[in-house]
Scaffold this active site. Structure first.
Site, short mmCIF file in Angstrom:
data_model
loop_
_atom_site.label_atom_id
_atom_site.label_comp_id
_atom_site.label_asym_id
_atom_site.label_seq_id
_atom_site.Cartn_x
_atom_site.Cartn_y
_atom_site.Cartn_z
N SER A 123 0.88 -1.18 0.00
CA SER A 123 0.00 0.00 0.00
C SER A 123 0.91 1.22 0.00
CB SER A 123 -0.85 0.00 1.27
OG SER A 123 -1.48 1.25 1.45
N TYR A 158 -2.54 -1.22 10.57
CA TYR A 158 -2.49 -1.42 9.11
C TYR A 158 -1.19 -0.84 8.56
CZ TYR A 158 -4.03 -1.20 4.19
OH TYR A 158 -4.14 -1.35 2.82
#
Ligand code: NAD
Length: 256
Positions: free
Chosen positions: A144, A157
Site C-alpha cells: 500500500s 495497518y
C-alpha cells in the site's frame, strides 16, 4: 500470453485486486490457484463456480493465510494440480479504522497476522517450493502507499504495510542467489470492497479525490496490469522495489 506455462498462487483472491489479478494472469496464459478464506464471501461451491468461469487453468484454493497448515496446504494443492509454483502474489489484507488510543490487542494481532505474518508464511512456503524446483520465481506483495505514508487511525495497518516493505527488501537480497525476485505493488485508492464505507460517503469521496492528482480512483484491473509485468520475464532484472500505483497520491502537494 506473457505468463504462458507459469503457475501462480494469489492469496485473498475472492474479491477486489486479488480477483482481478487471477483474471489477468489466467488471460495471460498462467495456471492459477485462487485462494479464498472459508467464512469469507465464497464457500467451496461458489469458489469452484467462480474459478470455473475464469477458465480451466484456475483452481479454488481454500485457506486462511494466517495459519501455517492452511498455507502449506494451499501451495501443495497448486503443486499437485499444476506440477510447480513460479509466482506468489501475497494480496490478502484487512484493515480496521480505530483511534490509536482505542486499538485493542485483538485488532493489532488480527491485522498483523493476516497482512504481515500471512505474507511471511506464504513467502517462506512458496520460496521453499521454488528453491526445490531450482528455476527461480517471483514474489509480489500487494502492499500500500501506507507502507510509506501515514494514515490516521490505521496504525496496525500502516505497521503491517511498513513491515511488508522490509520483508520484501530483505527477501530480494536473501533469495537473489536462488533467482527469486521480490517486489511490492503499493496501490493508492482502488475501488474495491475494502473501501466500501468511504465510497458510500459523498463527502469522503470528494475529500479523497482531492488528494489524488489524477482526480480519479484506481481500478483493480490497473493493479493487475502491473502485477502481470512484475510476474513476467520482462521483470527478471527487477527486484527489491516498490511500485506505486496511486494516481500521484504520494506526490500530492501539502495544502497549508
Ligand atoms: P478486498 O477486501 O476485496 O480484498 C481483500 C481480500 O483478502 C478479500 O478477498 C478477503 O477475503 C481476503 N482475506 C482477508 N483475510 C484473509 C485471510 N486470513 N486469508 C485469506 N484471505 C483473506 O480489498 P482489496 O482492496 O482488493 O485488497 C487487496 C489488498 O490490497 C489488501 O492487502 C489491501 O491492503 C491492499 N490495498 C488495497 C487498496 C485499495 O484502495 N483497495 C489500497 C492499498 C492496498
Amino acid at each position: 500470453m506473457r505468463l504462458k506455462d507459469k503457475v501462480a498462487l494469489v492469496t485473498g483472491a475472492s474479491s477486489g485486486i486479488g480477483l482481478s489479478i487471477v483474471e489477468r494472469f489466467a488471460a495471460e496464459g498462467a495456471s492459477v490457484g485462487m485462494n479464498y478464506r472459508i467464512g469469507g464471501k465464497l464457500n467451496p461451491k461458489s469458489a469452484a463456480a467462480r474459478a470455473a468461469k475464469l477458465g480451466p487453468n484456475v483452481i479454488p484454493v481454500a485457506g486462511d493465510v494466517s495459519r501455517r497448515p492452511d498455507v502449506e496446504q494451499m501451495v501443495q494443492e497448486v503443486v499437485n494440480k499444476f506440477g510447480r509454483l513460479d509466482i506468489l502474489v501475497s494480496n490478502a489484507g484487512i484493515e480496521i479504522k480505530r483511534s490509536f488510543l482505542e486499538v485493542t490487542d485483538e485488532d493489532w494481532n488480527r491485522i498483523l497476522s493476516v497482512n504481515l505474518y500471512g505474507a511471511f508464511l506464504a513467502s517462506q512456503i512458496a520460496a521453499r517450493q521454488m528453491a526445490k524446483q531450482g528455476q527461480g520465481g517471483k514474489l509480489i506483495y500487494i502492499s500500500s502507499i501506507h507502507e510509506d505514508v501515514n494514515l490516521p487511525d490505521h496504525t496496525p495497518y500502516c505497521a503491517s504495510k511498513g513491515g511488508l516493505r522490509m520483508l520484501m527488501r530483505n527477501l530480494s537480497v536473501d533469495l537473489a542467489p536462488l533467482k527469486i525476485t521480490a517486489n511490492n505493488i503499493a496501490p493508492g485508492f482502488i475501488v474495491t470492497p475494502i473501501n466500501e464505507s468511504t465510497l458510500k460517503d459523498p463527502e469522503a469521496v470528494k475529500n479523497s479525490l482531492e488528494e489524488i492528482p489524477l482526480r480519479r480512483f484506481g481500478k483493480p484491473e490497473e493493479v493487475a496490469g502491473l502485477a502481470v509485468f512484475l510476474a513476467s520475464s520482462e521483470a527478471d532484472y527487477v527486484t527489491g522495489s516498490t511500485y506505486y500505483i496511486d494516481g500521484g497520491m504520494v506526490r500530492q502537494v501539502a495544502k497549508y
